[in-house]
Design a protein around this motif. Structure first.
Motif, PDB file in Angstrom:
ATOM      1  N   SER A 109       0.841  -1.189   0.000  1.00 25.76           N
ATOM      2  CA  SER A 109       0.000   0.000   0.000  1.00 25.76           C
ATOM      3  C   SER A 109       0.879   1.242   0.000  1.00 25.76           C
ATOM      4  O   SER A 109       1.931   1.270   0.647  1.00 25.76           O
ATOM      5  N   VAL A 111      -0.618   4.045   0.931  1.00 25.70           N
ATOM      6  CA  VAL A 111      -1.257   4.792   2.020  1.00 25.70           C
ATOM      7  C   VAL A 111      -1.625   3.788   3.111  1.00 25.70           C
ATOM      8  O   VAL A 111      -2.775   3.364   3.221  1.00 25.70           O
ATOM      9  N   SER A 113      -2.344   3.845   6.162  1.00 20.21           N
ATOM     10  CA  SER A 113      -3.417   4.168   7.098  1.00 20.21           C
ATOM     11  C   SER A 113      -4.807   3.931   6.511  1.00 20.21           C
ATOM     12  O   SER A 113      -5.788   3.866   7.238  1.00 20.21           O
ATOM     13  N   ASP A 114      -4.892   3.770   5.192  1.00 16.77           N
ATOM     14  CA  ASP A 114      -6.163   3.507   4.508  1.00 16.77           C
ATOM     15  C   ASP A 114      -6.307   2.001   4.312  1.00 16.77           C
ATOM     16  O   ASP A 114      -5.620   1.405   3.484  1.00 16.77           O
ATOM     17  N   GLY A 115      -7.195   1.397   5.094  1.00 22.14           N
ATOM     18  CA  GLY A 115      -7.337  -0.051   5.032  1.00 22.14           C
ATOM     19  C   GLY A 115      -7.739  -0.581   3.682  1.00 22.14           C
ATOM     20  O   GLY A 115      -7.414  -1.714   3.327  1.00 22.14           O
ATOM     21  N   SER A 116      -8.453   0.214   2.901  1.00 21.73           N
ATOM     22  CA  SER A 116      -8.919  -0.246   1.584  1.00 21.73           C
ATOM     23  C   SER A 116      -7.856  -0.140   0.497  1.00 21.73           C
ATOM     24  O   SER A 116      -8.069  -0.572  -0.632  1.00 21.73           O
ATOM     25  N   SER A 117      -6.699   0.446   0.836  1.00 19.78           N
ATOM     26  CA  SER A 117      -5.672   0.682  -0.194  1.00 19.78           C
ATOM     27  C   SER A 117      -4.718  -0.508  -0.371  1.00 19.78           C
ATOM     28  O   SER A 117      -3.928  -0.529  -1.300  1.00 19.78           O
ATOM     29  N   TRP A 118      -4.798  -1.481   0.519  1.00 19.56           N
ATOM     30  CA  TRP A 118      -3.869  -2.607   0.446  1.00 19.56           C
ATOM     31  C   TRP A 118      -4.236  -3.546  -0.687  1.00 19.56           C
ATOM     32  O   TRP A 118      -5.399  -3.880  -0.885  1.00 19.56           O
ATOM     33  N   GLU A 131       5.892   2.121  -1.680  1.00 21.23           N
ATOM     34  CA  GLU A 131       4.854   1.324  -1.041  1.00 21.23           C
ATOM     35  C   GLU A 131       5.377   0.614   0.212  1.00 21.23           C
ATOM     36  O   GLU A 131       6.539   0.219   0.276  1.00 21.23           O
TER      37      GLU A 131
END
Length: 351
Positions: A109, A111, A113-118, A131
């Motif tokens: 990821s 980002v 801290s953004d769980g949906s970005s992984w 990343e």
């Protein structure tokens, strides 16, 4: 000869068989004595998850009943290649004990801290510039381990045993537990009698962040109490909804942590009183009693293992053969209590 159990089954069927066996074994842990004995056994195999401890226990009992191993209580377990690295080999005809091993994958990821970005990385795929990469468990797979009695080869090193006089605490245990309490931001208060803390042996006050222990007990009782309160410090508090809603859950967890810490130091744990498990496990909304017991047992094992790893004390072996472990344990011959623990914990699945 490397032999596996259930070789004719598919991957999914093997997992289903293991999960069924595990559920039945966990379902047997319904009384205080059953729970205590299972934790005493788990203390000797704390390097493994609680679930895998029960699976090893059940399959070793079956191997003993079939005459494939000489003792009803396992000592050290390791994988096929791990035994080879220690100069030992699995004996011909010995089937491995099936356990649940994690399957991990790498995720990246830009980002974090953004769980949906992984996103999951493919095999051999490299992350993009900038990343962050982390590994996560994505599933389970059957794996196999063997007890030392199923192997032959170079002898394992013998370690001297620690001795403990009745009523005394193991050397360094009080200080080690106290250090872990203060390291977590709690003060330690010693009181003369139970009267000062409402008749209890110990008390953890989350508001004042203070742990109190009565001193009019023998040394062994004092360290048991201190380990109990450290269990509260690590596992409970205002951010633990289950503990706030179910006092019994919190007390059983803390007492179980103390039991495992004591058992790892060969303290007599028969005096521990753990409440009837089913009564509190069945009271948690949205979960079956088996699910609650299973999750609680693993929380207890993890907390106890964390405490034990940080202690500068002589302890019994954790089930990992000397040479593969992270620390140098002090192994001792198995006692009747863990042997009973193994038998009672899997009585519904035994031969």
């Amino acid at each position: 000869m490397r032999t596996h159990v259930n070789d004719g089954l598919t991957h999914e069927a093997k997992l289903e068989t293991l999960q069924k066996q595990l559920t039945e074994a966990v379902g047997a842990l319904v009384t205080g004595d059953d729970w205590r004995r299972a934790l005493e056994f788990a203390a000797r195999f704390r390097a493994r998850s609680f679930n895998n401890t029960l699976l090893i226990c059940a399959q070793h009992q079956a191997a003993y009943a079939e005459g494939r191993v000489p003792e009803s209580f396992p000592t050290y377990v390791a994988g096929f290649r791990q035994w080879l690295s220690l100069g030992r080999h699995v004996d011909k005809g010995q089937s491995g004990y099936a356990i649940l091993a994690p399957v991990t994958a790498r995720f990246a990821s830009s980002v974090p801290s953004d769980g949906s970005s992984w996103r999951r990385l493919g095999r051999g795929e490299r992350p993009r510039a900038g990343e962050t990469v982390r590994s996560r468990m994505v599933g389970l797979r059957p794996a196999h381990v063997w007890d030392v009695s199923q192997t032959s080869g170079q002898p394992l090193p013998e370690q001297p045993r620690a001795t403990l006089l009745t009523g005394l605490a193991p050397e360094g245990l009080w200080d080690g537990l106290a250090d872990q309490i203060t390291a977590r931001g709690f003060g330690l208060r010693l009181v003369s009698t139970a009267t000062a803390i409402g008749g209890a042996n110990g008390l953890t006050d989350y508001a004042t962040r203070e742990v109190s222990v009565r001193m009019d007990m023998d040394d062994a009782a004092q360290v048991k109490t201190l380990a109990h309160e450290l269990g509260h410090v690590m596992l409970h508090g205002r951010d633990n909804a289950d503990a706030l809603l179910h006092r019994g859950v919190a007390e059983v967890e803390a007492e179980s942590v103390a039991l495992m810490v004591g058992a790892a130091h060969e303290l007599d744990t028969r005096s521990y009183t753990v409440p009837y498990v089913a009564s509190w496990a069945s009271s948690v909304d949205g979960k079956s009693a088996v699910e609650v017991v299973q999750s609680t047992a693993e929380r207890v094992r993890t907390a106890a293992a964390t405490i034990l790893d940080a202690l500068p004390t002589s302890q019994i072996a954790d089930g990992t053969p000397p040479g593969l472990d992270r620390r140098t344990p002090v192994p001792g011959p198995p006692t009747r209590s863990p042997e009973i623990a193994c038998r009672r914990a899997v009585e519904v699945t035994g031969p």
